[in-house]
Design a protein around this motif. Structure first.
Motif, mmCIF file in Angstrom:
data_model
loop_
_atom_site.group_PDB
_atom_site.id
_atom_site.type_symbol
_atom_site.label_atom_id
_atom_site.label_comp_id
_atom_site.label_asym_id
_atom_site.label_seq_id
_atom_site.Cartn_x
_atom_site.Cartn_y
_atom_site.Cartn_z
ATOM 1 N N GLY A 1 19.030 19.645 33.326
ATOM 2 C CA GLY A 1 19.950 18.641 32.804
ATOM 3 C C GLY A 1 19.819 18.452 31.304
ATOM 4 O O GLY A 1 20.810 18.330 30.584
ATOM 5 N N LYS A 2 18.597 18.449 30.815
ATOM 6 C CA LYS A 2 18.365 18.281 29.381
ATOM 7 C C LYS A 2 18.937 19.465 28.599
ATOM 8 O O LYS A 2 19.622 19.286 27.592
ATOM 9 N N ALA A 3 18.675 20.666 29.091
ATOM 10 C CA ALA A 3 19.203 21.857 28.422
ATOM 11 C C ALA A 3 20.733 21.868 28.489
ATOM 12 O O ALA A 3 21.408 22.219 27.514
ATOM 13 N N GLY A 4 21.291 21.472 29.615
ATOM 14 C CA GLY A 4 22.745 21.422 29.749
ATOM 15 C C GLY A 4 23.366 20.406 28.818
ATOM 16 O O GLY A 4 24.401 20.661 28.197
ATOM 17 N N ALA A 5 22.732 19.237 28.698
ATOM 18 C CA ALA A 5 23.264 18.194 27.813
ATOM 19 C C ALA A 5 23.200 18.618 26.350
ATOM 20 O O ALA A 5 24.040 18.210 25.547
ATOM 21 N N ARG A 6 22.264 19.451 25.998
ATOM 22 C CA ARG A 6 22.144 19.960 24.627
ATOM 23 C C ARG A 6 23.119 21.097 24.351
ATOM 24 O O ARG A 6 23.220 21.570 23.234
ATOM 25 N N GLY A 7 23.779 21.586 25.401
ATOM 26 C CA GLY A 7 24.703 22.699 25.234
ATOM 27 C C GLY A 7 24.024 24.054 25.277
ATOM 28 O O GLY A 7 24.601 25.068 24.898
ATOM 29 N N ALA B 1 6.165 18.251 44.109
ATOM 30 C CA ALA B 1 7.385 17.442 44.070
ATOM 31 C C ALA B 1 7.695 17.015 42.633
ATOM 32 O O ALA B 1 8.855 17.044 42.205
ATOM 33 N N ARG B 2 6.662 16.637 41.876
ATOM 34 C CA ARG B 2 6.883 16.264 40.473
ATOM 35 C C ARG B 2 7.379 17.451 39.665
ATOM 36 O O ARG B 2 8.289 17.331 38.841
ATOM 37 N N ARG B 3 6.796 18.609 39.901
ATOM 38 C CA ARG B 3 7.226 19.810 39.170
ATOM 39 C C ARG B 3 8.660 20.197 39.539
ATOM 40 O O ARG B 3 9.423 20.658 38.692
ATOM 41 N N GLY B 4 9.022 20.020 40.797
ATOM 42 C CA GLY B 4 10.390 20.306 41.218
ATOM 43 C C GLY B 4 11.392 19.390 40.543
ATOM 44 O O GLY B 4 12.463 19.831 40.107
ATOM 45 N N LEU B 5 11.049 18.117 40.441
ATOM 46 C CA LEU B 5 11.924 17.178 39.742
ATOM 47 C C LEU B 5 12.001 17.531 38.263
ATOM 48 O O LEU B 5 13.079 17.493 37.663
ATOM 49 N N SER C 1 24.696 15.911 37.990
ATOM 50 C CA SER C 1 24.531 14.480 38.215
ATOM 51 C C SER C 1 24.553 14.156 39.708
ATOM 52 O O SER C 1 23.714 13.391 40.197
ATOM 53 N N LEU C 2 25.485 14.729 40.438
ATOM 54 C CA LEU C 2 25.551 14.506 41.877
ATOM 55 C C LEU C 2 24.282 15.020 42.554
ATOM 56 O O LEU C 2 23.735 14.373 43.454
ATOM 57 N N ASN C 3 23.800 16.167 42.118
ATOM 58 C CA ASN C 3 22.564 16.714 42.656
ATOM 59 C C ASN C 3 21.405 15.738 42.453
ATOM 60 O O ASN C 3 20.619 15.487 43.364
ATOM 61 N N MET C 4 21.292 15.169 41.251
ATOM 62 C CA MET C 4 20.197 14.250 40.952
ATOM 63 C C MET C 4 20.339 12.939 41.727
ATOM 64 O O MET C 4 19.346 12.342 42.135
ATOM 65 N N LYS C 5 21.556 12.509 41.953
ATOM 66 C CA LYS C 5 21.761 11.306 42.765
ATOM 67 C C LYS C 5 21.258 11.549 44.184
ATOM 68 O O LYS C 5 20.615 10.684 44.781
ATOM 69 N N ASN C 6 21.563 12.709 44.724
ATOM 70 C CA ASN C 6 21.143 13.024 46.088
ATOM 71 C C ASN C 6 19.659 13.397 46.166
ATOM 72 O O ASN C 6 18.963 13.012 47.097
ATOM 73 N N ARG C 7 19.172 14.145 45.209
ATOM 74 C CA ARG C 7 17.804 14.648 45.230
ATOM 75 C C ARG C 7 16.790 13.573 44.849
ATOM 76 O O ARG C 7 15.738 13.466 45.461
ATOM 77 N N ALA C 8 17.093 12.792 43.832
ATOM 78 C CA ALA C 8 16.099 11.871 43.275
ATOM 79 C C ALA C 8 16.497 10.402 43.380
ATOM 80 O O ALA C 8 15.805 9.546 42.858
ATOM 81 N N GLY C 9 17.607 10.123 44.042
ATOM 82 C CA GLY C 9 18.012 8.734 44.212
ATOM 83 C C GLY C 9 18.579 8.088 42.963
ATOM 84 O O GLY C 9 18.605 6.865 42.852
ATOM 85 N N TRP C 10 19.016 8.893 42.017
ATOM 86 C CA TRP C 10 19.586 8.336 40.790
ATOM 87 C C TRP C 10 20.912 7.658 41.099
ATOM 88 O O TRP C 10 21.632 8.040 42.014
ATOM 89 N N ARG C 11 21.245 6.660 40.311
ATOM 90 C CA ARG C 11 22.520 5.956 40.434
ATOM 91 C C ARG C 11 23.099 5.758 39.054
ATOM 92 O O ARG C 11 22.373 5.654 38.069
ATOM 93 N N ASP C 12 24.420 5.659 38.988
ATOM 94 C CA ASP C 12 25.075 5.325 37.726
ATOM 95 C C ASP C 12 24.729 3.886 37.374
ATOM 96 O O ASP C 12 24.676 3.013 38.243
ATOM 97 N N ARG C 13 24.498 3.635 36.120
ATOM 98 C CA ARG C 13 24.162 2.289 35.669
ATOM 99 C C ARG C 13 25.276 1.314 36.050
ATOM 100 O O ARG C 13 25.021 0.184 36.419
ATOM 101 N N SER C 14 26.514 1.751 35.979
ATOM 102 C CA SER C 14 27.627 0.862 36.307
ATOM 103 C C SER C 14 27.579 0.428 37.766
ATOM 104 O O SER C 14 27.998 -0.661 38.101
ATOM 105 N N GLU C 15 27.058 1.266 38.663
ATOM 106 C CA GLU C 15 26.920 0.878 40.060
ATOM 107 C C GLU C 15 25.951 -0.288 40.189
ATOM 108 O O GLU C 15 26.205 -1.245 40.910
#
Length: 152
Positions: free
Chosen positions: A78-84, A67-71, A95-109
């Protein structure tokens, strides 16, 4: 195929060697960033049955590591994508995938809940914080071992 208490005679993986190979296959699947639901060799109920009945062949620490390796796989994307580094990377979809997969939320929420809620809302806000890899691994184990609340 799903095993139940009445169906012990027909095991998908009848030997320890077969179960260990199945666990290795499942762990590789999860470590590649795929979900338990998309595992082609068995459904969630079958995996949970084997994790409960044969913990020596489906060790929790292996499943947690997978599970850790999958995350990590998804975070590296995401890191590679953010670097271009990834052409046609879709940050919104990731981002939507990570919200659903890992429970991430936007800081503004989280901040909005703090502004709108009182002191009693702090505990609720804590549940919205991103999960650690340890918490995710424990969640995977909980999913593997929980009782079905629905009957098929």
């Amino acid at each position: 195929m799903s095993e139940t208490d009445n169906d012990h005679a027909v095991l998908r993986w009848p030997t320890a060697q077969a179960r260990q190979q199945a666990c290795a296959s499942l762990c590789a699947h999860i470590a590649d960033g795929f979900s338990l639901e998309s595992y082609p060799d068995a459904d969630r109920k079958t995996i949970r049955y084997y994790a409960e009945q044969f913990p020596e062949d489906f060790p929790a620490e292996k499943l947690e590591e997978a599970a850790r390796r999958g995350l990590l796989e998804w975070e590296q994307i995401g890191k590679a994508g953010a670097r271009g580094e990834l052409s046609k990377f879709n940050a919104s979809a990731w981002s939507l995938n990570m919200k659903n997969r890992a429970g991430w939320r936007d800081r503004s929420e989280v901040e909005a809940f703090g502004i709108l809620g009182g002191p009693d809302e702090i505990q609720k806000i804590d549940t919205l914080k991103p999960r650690s890899s340890h918490e995710i691994a424990l969640g995977v184990m909980a999913l593997l071992t929980q009782e079905d609340s629905t009957k098929e």
